[in-house]
Design a protein around this motif. Structure first.
Motif, mmCIF file in Angstrom:
data_model
loop_
_atom_site.group_PDB
_atom_site.id
_atom_site.type_symbol
_atom_site.label_atom_id
_atom_site.label_comp_id
_atom_site.label_asym_id
_atom_site.label_seq_id
_atom_site.Cartn_x
_atom_site.Cartn_y
_atom_site.Cartn_z
ATOM 1 N N ASN A 109 0.850 -1.189 0.000
ATOM 2 C CA ASN A 109 0.000 0.000 0.000
ATOM 3 C C ASN A 109 0.891 1.245 0.000
ATOM 4 N N PRO A 110 0.757 2.116 -1.021
ATOM 5 C CA PRO A 110 1.664 3.273 -1.133
ATOM 6 C C PRO A 110 1.541 4.247 0.038
ATOM 7 N N ARG A 111 0.425 4.171 0.776
ATOM 8 C CA ARG A 111 0.230 5.121 1.875
ATOM 9 C C ARG A 111 0.724 4.595 3.212
ATOM 10 N N PHE A 112 1.191 3.337 3.227
ATOM 11 C CA PHE A 112 1.698 2.762 4.470
ATOM 12 C C PHE A 112 3.214 2.768 4.486
ATOM 13 N N THR A 113 3.777 3.016 5.666
ATOM 14 C CA THR A 113 5.240 2.904 5.771
ATOM 15 C C THR A 113 5.631 1.427 5.635
ATOM 16 N N ILE A 114 6.927 1.231 5.433
ATOM 17 C CA ILE A 114 7.434 -0.126 5.280
ATOM 18 C C ILE A 114 7.227 -0.923 6.579
ATOM 19 N N TYR A 115 7.402 -0.259 7.698
ATOM 20 C CA TYR A 115 7.177 -0.941 8.975
ATOM 21 C C TYR A 115 5.734 -1.431 9.052
ATOM 22 N N ARG A 116 4.844 -0.543 8.700
ATOM 23 C CA ARG A 116 3.424 -0.892 8.752
ATOM 24 C C ARG A 116 3.120 -2.081 7.827
ATOM 25 N N ALA A 117 3.772 -2.076 6.646
ATOM 26 C CA ALA A 117 3.540 -3.167 5.694
ATOM 27 C C ALA A 117 3.960 -4.509 6.283
ATOM 28 N N VAL A 118 5.077 -4.520 6.999
ATOM 29 C CA VAL A 118 5.601 -5.797 7.496
ATOM 30 C C VAL A 118 4.928 -6.206 8.811
ATOM 31 N N VAL A 119 4.465 -5.208 9.579
ATOM 32 C CA VAL A 119 3.819 -5.561 10.864
ATOM 33 C C VAL A 119 2.371 -6.014 10.660
ATOM 34 N N GLU A 120 1.798 -5.643 9.532
ATOM 35 C CA GLU A 120 0.370 -5.895 9.319
ATOM 36 C C GLU A 120 -0.020 -7.374 9.475
ATOM 37 N N PRO A 121 0.731 -8.312 8.894
ATOM 38 C CA PRO A 121 0.351 -9.721 9.102
ATOM 39 C C PRO A 121 0.348 -10.119 10.579
ATOM 40 N N LEU A 122 1.215 -9.506 11.384
ATOM 41 C CA LEU A 122 1.237 -9.829 12.825
ATOM 42 C C LEU A 122 -0.021 -9.309 13.499
ATOM 43 N N ILE A 123 -0.452 -8.118 13.089
ATOM 44 C CA ILE A 123 -1.686 -7.550 13.647
ATOM 45 C C ILE A 123 -2.867 -8.437 13.263
ATOM 46 N N ASN A 124 -2.922 -8.799 11.964
ATOM 47 C CA ASN A 124 -4.048 -9.622 11.498
ATOM 48 C C ASN A 124 -4.093 -10.976 12.189
ATOM 49 N N ALA A 125 -2.917 -11.495 12.556
ATOM 50 C CA ALA A 125 -2.871 -12.823 13.185
ATOM 51 C C ALA A 125 -2.958 -12.742 14.707
ATOM 52 N N ASP A 126 -3.265 -11.549 15.223
ATOM 53 C CA ASP A 126 -3.406 -11.382 16.682
ATOM 54 C C ASP A 126 -2.154 -11.755 17.462
ATOM 55 N N ILE A 127 -1.002 -11.436 16.912
ATOM 56 C CA ILE A 127 0.240 -11.704 17.645
ATOM 57 C C ILE A 127 0.424 -10.590 18.683
ATOM 58 N N LYS A 129 1.351 -7.648 20.848
ATOM 59 C CA LYS A 129 1.995 -6.417 20.392
ATOM 60 C C LYS A 129 3.437 -6.301 20.877
ATOM 61 N N ALA A 130 3.698 -6.837 22.064
ATOM 62 C CA ALA A 130 5.047 -6.744 22.619
ATOM 63 C C ALA A 130 6.082 -7.437 21.717
ATOM 64 N N GLU A 131 5.618 -8.366 20.880
ATOM 65 C CA GLU A 131 6.553 -9.098 20.009
ATOM 66 C C GLU A 131 6.774 -8.423 18.665
ATOM 67 N N HIS A 132 5.945 -7.435 18.334
ATOM 68 C CA HIS A 132 5.957 -6.909 16.968
ATOM 69 C C HIS A 132 7.312 -6.386 16.533
ATOM 70 N N ALA A 133 7.888 -5.483 17.323
ATOM 71 C CA ALA A 133 9.123 -4.823 16.878
ATOM 72 C C ALA A 133 10.235 -5.846 16.638
ATOM 73 N N ASP A 134 10.363 -6.806 17.551
ATOM 74 C CA ASP A 134 11.410 -7.826 17.388
ATOM 75 C C ASP A 134 11.182 -8.685 16.158
ATOM 76 N N ARG A 135 9.933 -9.082 15.965
ATOM 77 C CA ARG A 135 9.622 -9.952 14.825
ATOM 78 C C ARG A 135 9.874 -9.226 13.503
ATOM 79 N N VAL A 136 9.474 -7.954 13.437
ATOM 80 C CA VAL A 136 9.682 -7.186 12.209
ATOM 81 C C VAL A 136 11.186 -7.032 11.961
ATOM 82 N N ALA A 137 11.921 -6.701 13.013
ATOM 83 C CA ALA A 137 13.369 -6.527 12.854
ATOM 84 C C ALA A 137 14.010 -7.823 12.358
#
Ligand SMILES: Nc1ncnc2c1ncn2[C@@H]1O[C@H](COP(=O)(O)OP(=O)(O)OP(=O)(O)O)[C@@H](O)[C@H]1O
Ligand SMILES: [Mg+2]
Length: 324
Positions: A109-127, A129-137
């Motif tokens: 999505n051109p309006r989303f940052t790259i971080y948002r693009a990669v974190v989105e599947p984690l949000i959708n899968a109910d992972i 939140k405390a794990e998001h930054a590490d998983r994306v990195a």
């Protein structure tokens, strides 16, 4: 090795707009995108699907990811019928099976940052939140985007095609999938960055132990990435064999034509291009018998009368041809 994905006589028809004559006759014409496809993808295998435009490759990939439903036949994933996946089991499947898109410019999505693009599947899968930054990195590290945190608040248009394809892969890998379908993963990329992306695909498959299906026109790519290749023609698998067998000893006349059309960097082999006439027939009205017969230099009367079945022959080959 046990199969991760099993397809049995899978059919996918797309209804098409009817002409007045067809309505009058009560006919229901359909594009036969897949017309009885049977094969297994072994756990940990890399399988290629090749064939001309319109033969059903993308449709096959979408069915294996449950992005579309088959008209007939059955697909199982890890032994469970995919048709019956709902609720939590479907969510679990969605975590395990991922798609890498052909065009990284469209995939994000051109309006989303790259971080948002990669974190989105984690949000959708109910992972959590405390794990998001590490998983994306860690996903960014896997795809070798050096100094990955520099990319986090950039937007897709600020990245090169090669960088974007790495972001698309990070997005596909962030949930730790088992199964990847990559549809023409490098065809939209500059030749100069293709090799890097291919090396990355091979590396992540090996390090993460992924099972992968690569859809491609490009036999050189297939040879680099896949031990086994399925050749499709007009909604059917016409040949299925170890990739080296396909490249060195193609059996089906269509595979011979495909292989002859690409230069193989091997001085021991000289191959005269095989005559192959005309275009792919209309998938609404495939010819009777063997759907390749109109273009086949070896066609015989039997080819019009009888559809050749995909049968096992020597060298780990399965071939659908009356000559074999
Ligand atoms: N949603 C749809 N509705 C109607 N027909 C469709 C649909 N999706 C695919 N088709 C038709 O099904 C057939 C197979 O299409 P598919 O996209 O799977 O081919 P492909 O092998 O991926 O081709 P390409 O190499 O061009 O990507 C084609 O005839 C196509 O026009
Ligand atoms: Mg396609």
């Amino acid at each position: 090795m046990a199969a991760l994905v099993e397809l049995r006589d899978v059919v996918k028809h797309f209804p098409v707009t009817r002409s007045l004559g067809e309505i009058a006759r009560g006919a229901h014409p359909a594009v036969r995108a897949l017309d009885g496809v049977t094969f297994d993808v072994g756990d940990g295998d890399a399988v290629a699907v090749v064939g001309e435009s319109g033969c059903g490759k993308t449709t096959l990939g979408r069915l294996m990811l449950k992005l579309a439903e088959p008209t007939g036949g059955a697909i199982t994933f890890g032994g469970a019928p995919m048709a019956g996946l709902t609720g939590e089991r479907l969510r679990d499947f969605r975590r395990q099976a991922q798609l890498v898109f052909q065009n990284p410019f469209d995939a994000l999505n051109p309006r989303f940052t790259i971080y948002r693009a990669v974190v989105e599947p984690l949000i959708n899968a109910d992972i959590d939140k405390a794990e998001h930054a590490d998983r994306v990195a860690s996903a960014f590290r896997r795809v070798h985007l050096a100094d990955f945190d520099r990319y986090f608040d950039r937007y897709p248009h600020q990245l090169s095609g090669g960088q974007l394809q790495r972001v698309v892969m990070a997005r596909a890998l962030v949930l730790g999938p088992r199964f990847l379908v990559a549809d023409e993963p490098v065809s939209m990329l500059d030749v100069s960055v293709r090799a890097g992306i291919l090396a990355l695909l091979r590396e992540v498959r090996e390090t993460m132990g992924l099972t992968a299906v690569y859809i491609s026109h490009d036999l050189a790519l297939v040879r680099y990435l896949c031990e086994r290749t399925l050749v499709m023609y007009l909604g059917r698998v016409v040949e299925d064999a170890p990739t080296e067998e396909i490249v060195r000893r193609p059996r089906h006349p269509y595979t011979k034509a495909l292989v002859a059309a690409v230069p193989v960097p091997d001085p021991d082999q000289s191959r005269a291009p095989l005559p192959i006439k005309g275009n792919v027939p209309d998938a609404r009205e495939p010819p009777s018998g063997c759907s390749f017969r109109d273009r086949c230099p070896y066609a015989m009367p039997r080819c019009a009368a009888e559809t050749p079945m995909l049968r096992s022959t020597t060298g780990g080959h399965r071939v659908a041809c009356h000559l074999d």
